[in-house]
Design a protein around this motif. Sequence first.
Motif, PDB file in Angstrom:
ATOM      1  N   ASN A  23       0.823  -1.217   0.000  1.00  0.00           N
ATOM      2  CA  ASN A  23       0.000   0.000   0.000  1.00  0.00           C
ATOM      3  C   ASN A  23       0.854   1.263   0.000  1.00  0.00           C
ATOM      4  O   ASN A  23       0.642   2.158  -0.816  1.00  0.00           O
ATOM      5  CB  ASN A  23      -0.968  -0.011   1.193  1.00  0.00           C
ATOM      6  CG  ASN A  23      -2.081  -1.029   0.982  1.00  0.00           C
ATOM      7  OD1 ASN A  23      -2.531  -1.229  -0.156  1.00  0.00           O
ATOM      8  ND2 ASN A  23      -2.510  -1.691   2.032  1.00  0.00           N
ATOM      9  N   GLY A  24       1.832   1.325   0.903  1.00  0.00           N
ATOM     10  CA  GLY A  24       2.701   2.508   0.957  1.00  0.00           C
ATOM     11  C   GLY A  24       3.453   2.706  -0.355  1.00  0.00           C
ATOM     12  O   GLY A  24       3.589   3.833  -0.857  1.00  0.00           O
ATOM     13  N   ALA A 221       0.949   3.853   6.188  1.00  0.00           N
ATOM     14  CA  ALA A 221       0.474   2.576   5.620  1.00  0.00           C
ATOM     15  C   ALA A 221       1.307   1.466   6.245  1.00  0.00           C
ATOM     16  O   ALA A 221       2.037   0.754   5.560  1.00  0.00           O
ATOM     17  CB  ALA A 221       0.612   2.589   4.102  1.00  0.00           C
ATOM     18  N   THR A 226      -0.267  -0.803  12.678  1.00  0.00           N
ATOM     19  CA  THR A 226      -1.085   0.408  12.827  1.00  0.00           C
ATOM     20  C   THR A 226      -1.389   0.735  14.291  1.00  0.00           C
ATOM     21  O   THR A 226      -1.226   1.882  14.718  1.00  0.00           O
ATOM     22  CB  THR A 226      -2.409   0.260  12.029  1.00  0.00           C
ATOM     23  OG1 THR A 226      -2.066   0.044  10.666  1.00  0.00           O
ATOM     24  CG2 THR A 226      -3.275   1.492  12.146  1.00  0.00           C
ATOM     25  N   TYR A 348     -11.390  -2.106   3.219  1.00  0.00           N
ATOM     26  CA  TYR A 348     -10.432  -1.163   3.793  1.00  0.00           C
ATOM     27  C   TYR A 348     -11.139   0.160   4.058  1.00  0.00           C
ATOM     28  O   TYR A 348     -12.192   0.423   3.496  1.00  0.00           O
ATOM     29  CB  TYR A 348      -9.250  -0.941   2.844  1.00  0.00           C
ATOM     30  CG  TYR A 348      -9.646  -0.355   1.510  1.00  0.00           C
ATOM     31  CD1 TYR A 348      -9.916  -1.181   0.428  1.00  0.00           C
ATOM     32  CD2 TYR A 348      -9.776   1.030   1.328  1.00  0.00           C
ATOM     33  CE1 TYR A 348     -10.310  -0.659  -0.797  1.00  0.00           C
ATOM     34  CE2 TYR A 348     -10.163   1.554   0.099  1.00  0.00           C
ATOM     35  CZ  TYR A 348     -10.424   0.706  -0.953  1.00  0.00           C
ATOM     36  OH  TYR A 348     -10.820   1.227  -2.161  1.00  0.00           O
ATOM     37  N   ILE A 350      -9.940   4.521   5.051  1.00  0.00           N
ATOM     38  CA  ILE A 350      -8.838   5.459   5.287  1.00  0.00           C
ATOM     39  C   ILE A 350      -9.311   6.448   6.337  1.00  0.00           C
ATOM     40  O   ILE A 350     -10.381   7.046   6.185  1.00  0.00           O
ATOM     41  CB  ILE A 350      -8.463   6.164   3.958  1.00  0.00           C
ATOM     42  CG1 ILE A 350      -7.950   5.110   2.959  1.00  0.00           C
ATOM     43  CG2 ILE A 350      -7.392   7.243   4.181  1.00  0.00           C
ATOM     44  CD1 ILE A 350      -8.100   5.486   1.527  1.00  0.00           C
ATOM     45  N   TYR A 359      -4.451   7.315   7.802  1.00  0.00           N
ATOM     46  CA  TYR A 359      -4.103   5.911   8.062  1.00  0.00           C
ATOM     47  C   TYR A 359      -4.844   5.002   7.094  1.00  0.00           C
ATOM     48  O   TYR A 359      -6.062   5.130   6.934  1.00  0.00           O
ATOM     49  CB  TYR A 359      -4.495   5.515   9.482  1.00  0.00           C
ATOM     50  CG  TYR A 359      -3.549   6.046  10.534  1.00  0.00           C
ATOM     51  CD1 TYR A 359      -2.477   5.279  10.968  1.00  0.00           C
ATOM     52  CD2 TYR A 359      -3.722   7.311  11.074  1.00  0.00           C
ATOM     53  CE1 TYR A 359      -1.601   5.752  11.935  1.00  0.00           C
ATOM     54  CE2 TYR A 359      -2.845   7.794  12.036  1.00  0.00           C
ATOM     55  CZ  TYR A 359      -1.789   7.014  12.456  1.00  0.00           C
ATOM     56  OH  TYR A 359      -0.926   7.492  13.402  1.00  0.00           O
ATOM     57  N   VAL A 360      -4.116   4.066   6.478  1.00  0.00           N
ATOM     58  CA  VAL A 360      -4.758   3.043   5.655  1.00  0.00           C
ATOM     59  C   VAL A 360      -5.060   1.869   6.576  1.00  0.00           C
ATOM     60  O   VAL A 360      -4.151   1.336   7.228  1.00  0.00           O
ATOM     61  CB  VAL A 360      -3.802   2.562   4.539  1.00  0.00           C
ATOM     62  CG1 VAL A 360      -4.427   1.399   3.770  1.00  0.00           C
ATOM     63  CG2 VAL A 360      -3.457   3.708   3.602  1.00  0.00           C
ATOM     64  N   ILE A 371      -6.731   1.634  -3.194  1.00  0.00           N
ATOM     65  CA  ILE A 371      -6.369   2.265  -1.919  1.00  0.00           C
ATOM     66  C   ILE A 371      -5.465   3.469  -2.187  1.00  0.00           C
ATOM     67  O   ILE A 371      -5.669   4.558  -1.650  1.00  0.00           O
ATOM     68  CB  ILE A 371      -5.673   1.243  -0.986  1.00  0.00           C
ATOM     69  CG1 ILE A 371      -6.672   0.171  -0.553  1.00  0.00           C
ATOM     70  CG2 ILE A 371      -5.034   1.930   0.219  1.00  0.00           C
ATOM     71  CD1 ILE A 371      -6.099  -0.964   0.283  1.00  0.00           C
ATOM     72  N   CYS A 375      -6.252   7.431  -1.388  1.00  0.00           N
ATOM     73  CA  CYS A 375      -5.373   8.226  -0.520  1.00  0.00           C
ATOM     74  C   CYS A 375      -4.940   9.497  -1.243  1.00  0.00           C
ATOM     75  O   CYS A 375      -4.961  10.592  -0.678  1.00  0.00           O
ATOM     76  CB  CYS A 375      -4.121   7.422  -0.149  1.00  0.00           C
ATOM     77  SG  CYS A 375      -4.438   6.198   1.097  1.00  0.00           S
TER      78      CYS A 375
END
Length: 503
Positions: A23-24, A221, A226, A348, A350, A359-360, A371, A375
């Motif tokens: 994701n990041g 991410a 998290t 998911y 955000i 935050y994802v 995603i 974002c």
Amino acid sequence: MIRDIQKLKEGPFDLLVIGGGINGSAIANLAADAGLRTALLEKGDFASGTSSKSTKLLHGGLRYLESFEFGLVHESLKERTIHFKSSPHLTKHLRFLIPIYKTDKRPFWMLKIGMFLYDFLSGKHLIQKHEILTAEEVLLKEPSLASKDLIGGVIYSDVQMNDARFCLENVLSAQEKGACVANYVEVKSIIKENGKAVGVIARDLKSGESIEIRASKIICAVGSWTNEFMRKEITKFPAKVRNTKGVHIVYKEKFSERAFLIPSHRDNRILFVIPWLNHSLIGTTDTDFTGSPDNVGVKEKDVEYLLEEAQRIFSKHDFCKENILSSFAGLRPLVSQEGSPSQVSRKYFIERSYTGILYVIGGKFTTFRKIAQECLNLVLKEKKSWEENVYTVYGSGKVSVNIPEIAKTFQVTEAVVKYLIDFYGIRYKDVLAIAAGDSYLKEPLIPGCQEIKAQVVYSIKVEMAQNLEDVLFRRLNLGYLEKNNKQCEATIKKIFDQYSNHL
Ligand SMILES: Cc1cc2nc3c(=O)[nH]c(=O)nc-3n(C[C@H](O)[C@H](O)[C@H](O)COP(=O)(O)OP(=O)(O)OC[C@H]3O[C@@H](n4cnc5c(N)ncnc54)[C@H](O)[C@@H]3O)c2cc1C
């Protein structure tokens, strides 16, 4: 790729992305593409978290139909096909067989409806239609399956992918478009001004140096990390993520060119047996995990569960622990929810924290593009219209070349050229360029394997590999084939010594 710590310190960035999982990395890729001055920090190696521990499928998720998550399945099937078409080097069409037994909890009619829905929800993204089989047809196609109580089967399509490289190639793309990316940099705390997050204090885990990085916007991410990351903002945060552990084993035998989906008898879950690296990937378990994500590991009972279920279906084989080449455990960062682990939704969302960090939370690998787009839409002032049916990473695109000619030019075998094209896509020539004029680098890493020594140099010089593990597990897949390790490790170490000035 250059690990430019000085550039990180200089900032400020438009966007700082924390966490170099899929994701990041995809967020950084899209942000750099949109022209944002972007930084990406990862505390381990890229994809060293969950993003190299998945079942390696881009899939709609057949079992989410049971919980009526049609939207999620439809979206995932669309994403699956977009990546399949854009990145042929990272994806492969796979047919899956589900054998159905009298003793299964899900009846045959239910599977038939499921198959119909799966194809229907694929719409124009359908890869190949499903087939319904009688018991005789199943055994004709797959004679090694248990025949007792078999009543039929279904075959359907999904896509196998290389998870760690998908992630890495997002990072490579991001850097090519100007992002400043670094692995082994851990975010330790948030810098706040007037209650808003304006940067982070991070530690370069290679030098031990503490660095301050400033950015207008921050996206976190960090997947399974998290909950602990949120506590850097405020000590008492309700848990947003529920981590569930999934274990895979790499089993020495390859049972078929097809993959198998097995309804488990012990707990009503489903498992996969998938051809991978000329062996079989068997997984996965799904159990709650409440410890630190840094300490997740494989337990004896995880392995026993997987062997027991595989043995039941492939009853003509003798499954034993000695045939396990390797095993690995990963954590699903699911949205915190009640219910049994496998029933928790893979959706998911955000969330913006009170300091402004995005935050994802939750999601699956297959939906990373969506995603990342969502974002970016939250970060960019104007909503960007994203290209709908294409998503490119570093090696994306079709390669149509004269393989014998290239083999002759670079004085390697045609098999090597073909393998490099399959592995690196349009970037295969960058590896060959490293090998050109150096017969040592054209040699296989170890006798009989398809990987050549130039790939290790490429991992170090271009792909930011920092140590043996990065090469073995996330640049190449050799770490999963334990029997090769000792000789392979010695060669990789030797090449590292020679090229370490590039780190
Ligand atoms: C067993 C299993 C099988 C799965 N199979 C599939 C599948 O077949 N298909 C599918 O679509 N999905 C699958 N998934 C889900 C999918 O793998 C995950 O949803 C996805 O990989 C999560 O990616 P991520 O980027 O959110 O997290 P991660 O890949 O875990 O990345 C988060 C990163 O943040 C880093 N980080 C943490 N703290 C810090 C810090 N302080 N500073 C800097 N970096 C930090 C971590 O080191 C980590 O690399 C599976 C998951 C599991 C566990």
